[in-house]
Design a protein around this motif. Structure first.
Motif, short mmCIF file in Angstrom:
data_model
loop_
_atom_site.label_atom_id
_atom_site.label_comp_id
_atom_site.label_asym_id
_atom_site.label_seq_id
_atom_site.Cartn_x
_atom_site.Cartn_y
_atom_site.Cartn_z
N GLN A 43 -82.01 2.32 2.15
CA GLN A 43 -80.57 2.91 2.53
C GLN A 43 -80.65 3.90 3.60
O GLN A 43 -81.41 4.68 3.96
CB GLN A 43 -79.99 3.59 1.33
CG GLN A 43 -78.70 4.39 1.59
CD GLN A 43 -78.14 4.91 0.20
OE1 GLN A 43 -77.88 4.08 -0.79
NE2 GLN A 43 -78.01 6.13 0.15
N LEU A 44 -79.74 3.78 4.57
CA LEU A 44 -79.33 4.64 5.86
C LEU A 44 -78.02 5.31 5.67
O LEU A 44 -77.01 4.73 5.35
CB LEU A 44 -79.68 3.57 6.93
CG LEU A 44 -79.32 4.34 8.31
CD1 LEU A 44 -80.26 3.78 9.32
CD2 LEU A 44 -77.85 4.32 8.88
N THR A 45 -78.01 6.45 6.01
CA THR A 45 -76.87 7.17 5.74
C THR A 45 -76.73 8.01 7.24
O THR A 45 -77.37 8.54 7.62
CB THR A 45 -76.77 8.28 4.56
OG1 THR A 45 -77.08 7.58 3.36
CG2 THR A 45 -75.48 8.94 4.76
N ALA A 46 -75.43 7.63 7.46
CA ALA A 46 -75.05 8.38 9.08
C ALA A 46 -73.66 9.30 8.85
O ALA A 46 -72.93 8.47 8.12
CB ALA A 46 -74.71 7.23 9.96
N ARG A 47 -74.00 10.31 9.05
CA ARG A 47 -72.63 11.22 9.03
C ARG A 47 -71.79 11.34 10.41
O ARG A 47 -72.48 11.26 11.45
CB ARG A 47 -72.97 12.70 8.76
CG ARG A 47 -71.84 13.77 8.88
CD ARG A 47 -71.73 14.67 7.93
NE ARG A 47 -71.95 14.52 6.49
CZ ARG A 47 -72.26 15.47 5.84
NH1 ARG A 47 -72.56 16.49 5.99
NH2 ARG A 47 -72.30 14.88 4.47
N ILE A 48 -70.50 10.90 10.24
CA ILE A 48 -69.83 10.53 11.41
C ILE A 48 -68.91 11.98 11.27
O ILE A 48 -68.09 12.37 10.18
CB ILE A 48 -68.83 9.56 11.26
CG1 ILE A 48 -69.86 8.35 11.02
CG2 ILE A 48 -68.15 9.14 12.53
CD1 ILE A 48 -71.01 7.83 11.88
N GLU A 49 -68.67 12.37 12.71
CA GLU A 49 -67.46 13.56 12.53
C GLU A 49 -66.35 13.39 13.81
O GLU A 49 -66.81 12.73 14.72
CB GLU A 49 -68.23 14.94 12.94
CG GLU A 49 -68.89 15.27 11.67
CD GLU A 49 -69.36 16.75 11.95
OE1 GLU A 49 -69.45 17.24 13.35
OE2 GLU A 49 -69.96 17.51 10.99
N ARG A 106 -65.12 14.76 8.73
CA ARG A 106 -66.29 14.11 8.71
C ARG A 106 -66.25 12.99 7.33
O ARG A 106 -65.51 13.27 6.62
CB ARG A 106 -67.53 15.06 8.42
CG ARG A 106 -67.73 15.78 7.47
CD ARG A 106 -68.76 16.97 7.26
NE ARG A 106 -68.84 17.49 6.23
CZ ARG A 106 -68.86 18.80 6.17
NH1 ARG A 106 -69.60 19.67 6.96
NH2 ARG A 106 -68.82 19.47 5.17
N LEU A 107 -67.24 12.17 7.63
CA LEU A 107 -67.33 10.85 6.78
C LEU A 107 -68.69 10.48 6.84
O LEU A 107 -69.64 10.62 7.81
CB LEU A 107 -66.54 9.78 7.22
CG LEU A 107 -66.40 8.54 6.56
CD1 LEU A 107 -64.89 8.00 6.40
CD2 LEU A 107 -67.25 7.46 7.36
N ASP A 108 -69.44 10.22 5.57
CA ASP A 108 -70.76 9.41 5.64
C ASP A 108 -70.70 7.86 5.38
O ASP A 108 -69.85 7.37 4.58
CB ASP A 108 -71.60 9.91 4.36
CG ASP A 108 -71.95 11.38 4.46
OD1 ASP A 108 -71.85 11.74 5.80
OD2 ASP A 108 -72.46 12.08 3.67
N ALA A 109 -71.38 7.09 6.20
CA ALA A 109 -71.23 5.84 6.22
C ALA A 109 -72.67 5.40 5.63
O ALA A 109 -73.76 5.94 6.25
CB ALA A 109 -71.25 5.07 7.59
N ILE A 110 -72.63 4.81 4.48
CA ILE A 110 -73.99 4.39 3.82
C ILE A 110 -74.13 2.88 4.00
O ILE A 110 -73.18 1.99 3.55
CB ILE A 110 -73.99 4.76 2.26
CG1 ILE A 110 -73.56 6.09 2.36
CG2 ILE A 110 -75.15 4.26 1.62
CD1 ILE A 110 -73.28 6.75 0.92
#
Length: 96
Positions: free
Chosen positions: A39-45, A50-54
Motif C-alpha cells: 500500500q502506498l499513501t500520498a498526501r495531497i494538499e 488536504r486529502l490522502d490518496a491510497i
C-alpha cells in the motif's frame, strides 16, 4: 449512475460518497513495510485542504513523489482526519 466530474474542485469541497476531481501538490508519501500488504499513501494538499490518496497493491508508482503536482479523480471516502480516495485515477502535472 452519476458521471465523473470534469472540472477541478478545491479539496475542501470534496464530500464523502461523491466523485471528485482535485489537484494539488504531494507533500509526503508513505509505503507500508514489506511484511504488510502492499500500500502506498500520498498526501495531497491545495490551498483549501488536504486529502490522502491510497493506492492498494502498490509499493511504488513512478512520479508519485513529494513536491510533484497531480490531478486525482475518484470517490471520496469518509474519514476522521482527512478525506480519503482509494485507488484514484491520477495524472501527473508537468512542472512549469
Amino acid at each position: 449512475m452519476t458521471q465523473p466530474p470534469t472540472a477541478l474542485s478545491p479539496i475542501s469541497e470534496a464530500q464523502p460518497r461523491t466523485y471528485a476531481r482535485v489537484a494539488g501538490r504531494i507533500v509526503w508519501v508513505q509505503v507500508e513495510p514489506s511484511d504488510a500488504a502492499p500500500q502506498l499513501t500520498a498526501r495531497i494538499e491545495d490551498q483549501s485542504g488536504r486529502l490522502d490518496a491510497i493506492f492498494q497493491g502498490r509499493r511504488a508508482i513512478a512520479g508519485i513523489e513529494p513536491g510533484r503536482r497531480v490531478v486525482l479523480e475518484g470517490r471520496i471516502c469518509e474519514a476522521t482526519a482527512v478525506p480519503l480516495m482509494y485507488n484514484p485515477r491520477y495524472e501527473l502535472v508537468a512542472s512549469a
